[in-house]
Design a protein around this motif. Structure first.
Motif, mmCIF file in Angstrom:
data_model
loop_
_atom_site.group_PDB
_atom_site.id
_atom_site.type_symbol
_atom_site.label_atom_id
_atom_site.label_comp_id
_atom_site.label_asym_id
_atom_site.label_seq_id
_atom_site.Cartn_x
_atom_site.Cartn_y
_atom_site.Cartn_z
ATOM 1 N N LEU A 125 -10.940 8.098 2.368
ATOM 2 C CA LEU A 125 -10.573 7.881 3.927
ATOM 3 C C LEU A 125 -11.415 8.728 4.729
ATOM 4 C CD1 LEU A 125 -6.787 7.440 3.268
ATOM 5 C CD2 LEU A 125 -8.318 5.576 3.963
ATOM 6 N N GLN A 126 -12.705 9.085 4.307
ATOM 7 C CA GLN A 126 -13.506 10.101 5.194
ATOM 8 C C GLN A 126 -13.714 9.373 6.588
ATOM 9 O OE1 GLN A 126 -17.053 9.675 5.827
ATOM 10 N NE2 GLN A 126 -16.763 11.713 7.020
ATOM 11 N N GLY A 127 -13.649 10.485 7.637
ATOM 12 C CA GLY A 127 -13.713 9.696 8.745
ATOM 13 C C GLY A 127 -12.956 10.536 9.845
ATOM 14 N N ALA A 128 -12.966 10.039 11.016
ATOM 15 C CA ALA A 128 -11.826 10.333 12.117
ATOM 16 C C ALA A 128 -11.173 9.112 12.485
ATOM 17 C CB ALA A 128 -12.681 10.626 13.394
ATOM 18 N N TRP A 129 -9.965 9.032 12.442
ATOM 19 C CA TRP A 129 -8.951 8.034 12.759
ATOM 20 C C TRP A 129 -7.866 8.566 13.951
ATOM 21 C CZ3 TRP A 129 -9.347 3.917 9.044
ATOM 22 C CH2 TRP A 129 -9.749 4.025 7.800
ATOM 23 N N LEU A 130 -7.698 7.144 14.484
ATOM 24 C CA LEU A 130 -6.710 7.317 15.587
ATOM 25 C C LEU A 130 -5.366 6.559 15.287
ATOM 26 C CD1 LEU A 130 -8.824 6.814 18.737
ATOM 27 C CD2 LEU A 130 -7.937 9.183 17.839
ATOM 28 N N GLY A 185 -4.397 4.052 -5.082
ATOM 29 C CA GLY A 185 -3.751 3.415 -3.942
ATOM 30 C C GLY A 185 -2.623 4.426 -3.493
ATOM 31 N N LYS A 186 -2.542 5.583 -3.956
ATOM 32 C CA LYS A 186 -1.645 6.687 -3.501
ATOM 33 C C LYS A 186 -2.427 7.893 -2.499
ATOM 34 C CE LYS A 186 2.464 5.624 -5.018
ATOM 35 N NZ LYS A 186 3.654 5.460 -4.075
ATOM 36 N N TYR A 187 -1.987 8.063 -1.390
ATOM 37 C CA TYR A 187 -2.551 8.926 -0.624
ATOM 38 C C TYR A 187 -1.588 10.022 -0.494
ATOM 39 C CZ TYR A 187 -3.628 11.358 3.652
ATOM 40 O OH TYR A 187 -4.067 12.535 4.719
ATOM 41 N N THR A 188 -2.249 11.280 -0.994
ATOM 42 C CA THR A 188 -1.153 12.553 -1.100
ATOM 43 C C THR A 188 -1.961 13.600 -0.343
ATOM 44 O OG1 THR A 188 -0.660 11.657 -3.537
ATOM 45 C CG2 THR A 188 -0.174 14.141 -2.880
ATOM 46 N N GLU A 189 -0.881 14.201 0.396
ATOM 47 C CA GLU A 189 -1.079 15.274 1.245
ATOM 48 C C GLU A 189 -0.561 16.701 0.574
ATOM 49 O OE1 GLU A 189 -1.599 13.317 5.645
ATOM 50 O OE2 GLU A 189 0.015 14.346 4.983
ATOM 51 N N PHE A 209 -1.230 3.619 0.225
ATOM 52 C CA PHE A 209 -2.193 3.253 1.414
ATOM 53 C C PHE A 209 -2.978 1.951 0.936
ATOM 54 C CE2 PHE A 209 -5.308 5.267 -1.457
ATOM 55 C CZ PHE A 209 -6.587 4.895 -1.093
ATOM 56 N N ASN A 210 -3.572 1.420 1.865
ATOM 57 C CA ASN A 210 -4.451 0.452 1.848
ATOM 58 C C ASN A 210 -5.201 0.023 3.156
ATOM 59 O OD1 ASN A 210 -2.347 -0.984 2.864
ATOM 60 N ND2 ASN A 210 -2.810 -2.941 2.113
ATOM 61 N N LEU A 211 -6.502 -0.497 2.963
ATOM 62 C CA LEU A 211 -7.239 -0.677 4.177
ATOM 63 C C LEU A 211 -6.965 -2.304 4.467
ATOM 64 C CD1 LEU A 211 -10.284 1.410 3.374
ATOM 65 C CD2 LEU A 211 -8.586 1.865 4.943
ATOM 66 N N VAL A 212 -6.569 -2.617 5.902
ATOM 67 C CA VAL A 212 -6.322 -4.018 6.076
ATOM 68 C C VAL A 212 -7.433 -4.425 7.388
ATOM 69 C CG1 VAL A 212 -4.969 -5.684 6.722
ATOM 70 C CG2 VAL A 212 -4.241 -4.066 5.188
ATOM 71 N N ASN A 215 -8.498 -1.182 8.791
ATOM 72 C CA ASN A 215 -7.228 -0.492 9.397
ATOM 73 C C ASN A 215 -6.817 0.276 8.317
ATOM 74 O OD1 ASN A 215 -7.911 -0.668 12.295
ATOM 75 N ND2 ASN A 215 -6.725 -2.643 12.327
ATOM 76 N N TRP A 216 -6.287 1.580 8.469
ATOM 77 C CA TRP A 216 -5.723 2.160 7.283
ATOM 78 C C TRP A 216 -4.518 2.181 7.442
ATOM 79 C CZ3 TRP A 216 -5.939 8.231 7.428
ATOM 80 C CH2 TRP A 216 -5.108 9.021 6.529
ATOM 81 N N HIS A 217 -3.453 1.431 6.461
ATOM 82 C CA HIS A 217 -1.977 1.163 6.347
ATOM 83 C C HIS A 217 -1.476 2.330 5.583
ATOM 84 C CE1 HIS A 217 -0.852 -2.752 8.331
ATOM 85 N NE2 HIS A 217 -2.437 -2.443 8.532
ATOM 86 N N HIS A 218 -0.474 3.105 6.229
ATOM 87 C CA HIS A 218 -0.111 4.366 5.761
ATOM 88 C C HIS A 218 1.482 4.359 5.648
ATOM 89 C CE1 HIS A 218 0.003 8.716 5.268
ATOM 90 N NE2 HIS A 218 1.014 8.855 6.146
ATOM 91 N N LYS A 219 2.040 4.200 4.175
ATOM 92 C CA LYS A 219 3.539 3.970 4.197
ATOM 93 C C LYS A 219 3.999 4.714 3.289
ATOM 94 C CE LYS A 219 6.713 0.173 3.175
ATOM 95 N NZ LYS A 219 6.663 -1.317 2.770
ATOM 96 N N GLY A 220 5.405 5.270 3.555
ATOM 97 C CA GLY A 220 5.909 6.227 2.841
ATOM 98 C C GLY A 220 7.198 7.086 3.729
ATOM 99 N N PHE A 221 6.990 8.481 3.317
ATOM 100 C CA PHE A 221 8.420 9.266 4.036
ATOM 101 C C PHE A 221 7.544 10.361 4.684
ATOM 102 C CE2 PHE A 221 10.594 6.845 0.939
ATOM 103 C CZ PHE A 221 11.456 6.499 1.656
ATOM 104 N N SER A 222 8.037 10.734 5.915
ATOM 105 C CA SER A 222 7.296 11.920 6.647
ATOM 106 C C SER A 222 7.838 13.229 6.165
ATOM 107 C CB SER A 222 7.815 11.790 8.163
ATOM 108 O OG SER A 222 9.172 12.029 8.279
#
Length: 240
Positions: A125-130, A185-189, A209-212, A215-222
């Motif tokens: 996911l390297q890059g700048a996203w809004l 398929g897991k994005y971990t911070e 996470f997946n790219l549609v 666009n980056w779709h980001h789903k889980g718990f805050s």
């Protein structure tokens, strides 16, 4: 034989004069006047950058600034979009000279060397996203990303940082960051600093996470435990 030798020389020269890339993440450690160990991290994506300083031991947030950047020769010019220490600088441009090699970046005339962490890999996911939308009650709600109020997330190959700010009012709303991985398929911070709440430091948050359509779709718990399904759009390099 002479042709082969000439070809090898040309290849060697083309490699040796290839300019080094700023893209990726860089770090530096310092000690404050109070004896605190400070860590500064800068992330460069295409056209956008952020630098942040925080306590390396506790994660206490100290300072961040960033915005757009471009380089000509050894001169970098930045247009400030947020600055927690000097918000009056928002909208201004600053230029300075840099030296760079594969492992160190330095500001000419300033005792500030930073060591490369990564070159934009291995994260996907390297890059700048809004932040460009979210799902609420199963319905997609999009937002206009061209306005002055933005939530931006900048990622290198191993580092991430999100920033919420307003370029018109020069208001800064918050930031957080650390390291990340993208595996199966897991994005971990892994949170190393969080300006709003130091108690979040050390948390490991995992999302689907997946790219549609790019666009980056980001789903889980805050970090508060609330369910989220966000949409992020890759920010184009529009520095004029």
């Amino acid at each position: 034989m002479k042709k082969i030798f000439f070809l090898l020389v040309c290849i060697f020269l083309s490699i040796s004069v290839k300019p080094q890339s700023y893209i990726g993440a860089w770090e530096r450690y310092d000690t404050s006047e109070e004896g605190e160990k400070l860590k500064s991290v800068v992330i460069f994506a295409d056209g956008y950058q952020v630098i942040t300083t925080y306590n390396a031991d506790t994660g206490k947030f100290i300072y961040t600034n960033g915005g757009t950047w471009k380089s000509e020769g050894d001169t970098m010019t930045e247009k400030v979009e947020f600055d927690t220490r000097n918000p009056e600088r928002v909208g201004s441009e600053i230029s300075f000279k840099l030296t760079i090699n594969d492992s160190i970046i330095s500001i000419v005339g300033d005792d500030m060397d930073m060591k490369r962490i990564d070159s934009g890999n291995p994260g996907k996911l390297q890059g700048a996203w809004l932040m460009s939308g979210r799902f609420r009650d199963g319905e997609e709600q999009l937002r206009d990303t061209s306005g002055p109020r933005k939530t931006m997330k900048i990622l290198s190959g191993t580092r991430f940082q999100w920033i919420a700010y307003n370029t018109e009012t020069k208001q800064f709303m918050g930031t957080g960051g650390g390291t990340y991985t993208t595996i199966d398929g897991k994005y971990t911070e892994n949170i190393e600093f969080f300006s709003r709440d130091d108690s979040k430091v050390g948390l490991h948050l995992s999302f689907d996470f997946n790219l549609v359509d790019s666009n980056w779709h980001h789903k889980g718990f805050s970090s508060k435990g609330d369910p989220i399904h966000e949409i992020w759009s890759l920010r184009e390099n529009d520095y004029e």
